[in-house]
Write an enzyme that holds these catalytic residues in place. Structure first.
Site, PDB file in Angstrom:
ATOM      1  N   ASP A  40      10.400 -31.039  51.820  1.00  0.00           N
ATOM      2  CA  ASP A  40      11.012 -30.442  50.613  1.00  0.00           C
ATOM      3  C   ASP A  40      10.178 -29.305  50.026  1.00  0.00           C
ATOM      4  O   ASP A  40      10.705 -28.262  49.664  1.00  0.00           O
ATOM      5  CB  ASP A  40      11.402 -31.503  49.560  1.00  0.00           C
ATOM      6  CG  ASP A  40      10.262 -32.331  49.012  1.00  0.00           C
ATOM      7  OD1 ASP A  40       9.124 -32.237  49.527  1.00  0.00           O
ATOM      8  OD2 ASP A  40      10.507 -33.100  48.049  1.00  0.00           O
ATOM      9  N   GLY A 127       6.811 -45.954  46.781  1.00  0.00           N
ATOM     10  CA  GLY A 127       7.420 -44.936  47.643  1.00  0.00           C
ATOM     11  C   GLY A 127       8.926 -44.836  47.487  1.00  0.00           C
ATOM     12  O   GLY A 127       9.608 -44.250  48.311  1.00  0.00           O
ATOM     13  N   ASP A 175      12.979 -36.112  45.056  1.00  0.00           N
ATOM     14  CA  ASP A 175      13.152 -37.371  44.334  1.00  0.00           C
ATOM     15  C   ASP A 175      13.951 -37.172  43.048  1.00  0.00           C
ATOM     16  O   ASP A 175      14.888 -37.922  42.751  1.00  0.00           O
ATOM     17  CB  ASP A 175      11.782 -37.975  44.001  1.00  0.00           C
ATOM     18  CG  ASP A 175      10.959 -38.225  45.254  1.00  0.00           C
ATOM     19  OD1 ASP A 175      11.512 -38.086  46.355  1.00  0.00           O
ATOM     20  OD2 ASP A 175       9.765 -38.548  45.117  1.00  0.00           O
ATOM     21  N   TYR A 225      -1.833 -35.689  49.157  1.00  0.00           N
ATOM     22  CA  TYR A 225      -0.535 -35.019  49.090  1.00  0.00           C
ATOM     23  C   TYR A 225      -0.732 -33.522  48.852  1.00  0.00           C
ATOM     24  O   TYR A 225      -0.166 -32.676  49.555  1.00  0.00           O
ATOM     25  CB  TYR A 225       0.311 -35.655  47.980  1.00  0.00           C
ATOM     26  CG  TYR A 225       1.723 -35.129  47.904  1.00  0.00           C
ATOM     27  CD1 TYR A 225       2.767 -35.776  48.561  1.00  0.00           C
ATOM     28  CD2 TYR A 225       2.018 -33.971  47.178  1.00  0.00           C
ATOM     29  CE1 TYR A 225       4.066 -35.292  48.502  1.00  0.00           C
ATOM     30  CE2 TYR A 225       3.307 -33.479  47.107  1.00  0.00           C
ATOM     31  CZ  TYR A 225       4.329 -34.147  47.766  1.00  0.00           C
ATOM     32  OH  TYR A 225       5.618 -33.658  47.695  1.00  0.00           O
TER      33      TYR A 225
HETATM   34  C1  GLA Z   1       7.103 -37.661  47.486  1.00  0.00           C
HETATM   35  C2  GLA Z   1       7.449 -36.383  46.733  1.00  0.00           C
HETATM   36  C3  GLA Z   1       8.637 -35.692  47.370  1.00  0.00           C
HETATM   37  C4  GLA Z   1       8.448 -35.511  48.871  1.00  0.00           C
HETATM   38  C5  GLA Z   1       7.996 -36.808  49.527  1.00  0.00           C
HETATM   39  C6  GLA Z   1       7.639 -36.623  50.968  1.00  0.00           C
HETATM   40  O1  GLA Z   1       8.126 -38.591  47.351  1.00  0.00           O
HETATM   41  O2  GLA Z   1       7.742 -36.669  45.388  1.00  0.00           O
HETATM   42  O3  GLA Z   1       8.853 -34.458  46.735  1.00  0.00           O
HETATM   43  O4  GLA Z   1       7.556 -34.463  49.144  1.00  0.00           O
HETATM   44  O5  GLA Z   1       6.886 -37.375  48.857  1.00  0.00           O
HETATM   45  O6  GLA Z   1       8.755 -36.277  51.715  1.00  0.00           O
END
Ligand code: GLA
Length: 387
Positions: A40, A127, A175, A225
């Site tokens: 994303d 998650g 998300d 991240y």
């Molecule tokens: C987290 C982030 C999302 C995305 C995922 C990995 O959930 O909030 O924006 O980057 O990790 O796909």
């Protein structure tokens, strides 16, 4: 627990805490991402669906220009002033709410004091986008109190900004977008550049989505991240594209000697994952579930080997799943969300759900010595006002 029951429970808690029934109640769902991981923030494609697990907020105005929040899950309370400026503070979960209020204030919306109770059936740090659900529920509440709805995409962006500024994670839009815009019975193929989402129907009764929680809490604000995101941006600069969305595998290979091996692998994950995501959306539409399952396994391998965001526990779940054949009903499995713990998602034949659940639980317990929590969910709709 159904959303109706949750609403009842939240109303009771509110009455217990504040002495009268709540005036407003809102809900926002978590999500599970079927495929399209760490794409994303590279302007790529994702394929999430909202799940029947929610953040619910019950609230009423107060007269003291303060916000008082009580969490049913953690049992603690936050209290902060709306003036002069909202700051980060304790407890940690209150920052997602603080961030959204700050975002509304920045847009010039006048926010008065309110009391609220927050209830959740989403595992925190699991998650499944519990923080995004809390942000989106807050935004829906503020819209309701103010009597003025934001454009849905702007609302998702405001919530994403809250996560950046108050949650300390430079996340992409998946998300928050899903929690706002999801449609019941559909996954969303979201183009994170144009922010256009194509609903992908998921109503085949022969297919179930299982969410497998390792109970390993991930913490995204510890820098892994952000490091991945920076590596991707670096790769895009070397490849002279705006984002890895625009890169091809061929171009990446030609540029290989200009890239650190780690950065090369990160970019390879993103480029191949974008392809897998588009292919998975097509395969779902064509009812080719075994193909979707294969793509999920390939996604996991890429996240494990190239992107290095899996962990022993998630790998164990996926390996156990792989040991159950597609003929026996296990179509595919992968880690879901940012990684480093949290949940896996799998696609199974509905009639095999019981038997597969048992198999996964037993084998995992044997290998890892801990228990899994497994539940299934149908694709849920996005945030809504309950009262
Ligand atoms: C987290 C982030 C999302 C995305 C995922 C990995 O959930 O909030 O924006 O980057 O990790 O796909």
């Amino acid at each position: 627990m159904s959303l109706d029951l949750m609403a009842e429970r939240s109303a009771e808690w509110f009455a217990k805490c504040f002495g009268h029934p709540p005036r407003w109640m809102v809900a926002a769902p978590g999500r599970v991402n079927l495929i399209g991981e760490h794409t994303d923030y590279n302007d790529g494609f994702v394929l999430p669906m909202a799940i029947e697990r929610y953040m619910v907020i019950a609230a009423d105005r107060n007269t003291n220009k303060h916000v008082t929040l009580h969490s049913v899950t953690t049992g603690d309370t936050a209290n902060f002033s709306l003036r002069p400026k909202i700051e980060r503070g304790d407890p940690v979960w209150s920052n997602y709410i603080r961030g959204v209020i700050a975002g509304f204030q920045e847009r010039g919306e006048r926010i008065g004091g309110f009391n609220a109770v927050i209830d959740s059936t989403l595992p925190y740090g699991g998650g499944l986008a519990s923080s995004a659900a809390l942000e989106v529920a807050t935004a829906t509440l503020l819209e309701t109190i103010g009597g003025h709805a934001l454009d849905p995409v702007e609302k998702a962006l405001l919530c994403q900004q809250a996560e950046h500024d108050f949650g300390g994670v430079p996340c992409g839009l998946m998300d928050q977008f899903t929690s706002v815009l999801a449609q019941g019975n559909h996954a969303l193929l979201l183009d994170c550049r144009s922010r256009v989402a194509t609903p992908v129907r998921m109503t085949d009764p022969r297919i179930s989505i299982l969410i497998i929680n390792t109970h390993l809490r991930h913490k995204l604000s510890d820098g892994e991240y952000a490091r991945r995101r920076a590596e991707c941006e670096h790769a895009a600069r070397v490849l002279k594209v705006d984002a890895l969305r625009d890169a091809t595998l061929g171009a990446l290979k030609r540029a290989q000697r200009m890239l650190e091996p780690t950065v090369f692998r990160r970019a390879r994950h993103v480029i191949t994952e974008n392809e897998r995501t588009l292919q998975a959306a097509d395969a779902i539409q064509a009812g080719k579930w075994e193909r979707v399952g294969d793509l999920m396994y390939a996604s996991h391998a890429s996240l494990r080997n190239d992107y290095e965001v899996s962990c022993r526990e998630l790998d164990a779940v996926v390996e156990i799943a792989r040991g159950i054949s597609q003929e026996d009903g296990m179509l595919g499995c992968r880690m879901t969300g940012a990684g480093f713990g949290g949940c896996a998602v799998s696609l199974v034949n509905s009639e095999a759900v019981r038997h597969i659940t048992r198999k996964l639980e037993d084998a995992y317990e044997q290998q890892i010595g801990n228990s899994l929590t497994i539940f299934s969910s149908r694709p849920a709709a996005g945030t809504r006002v309950l009262r």
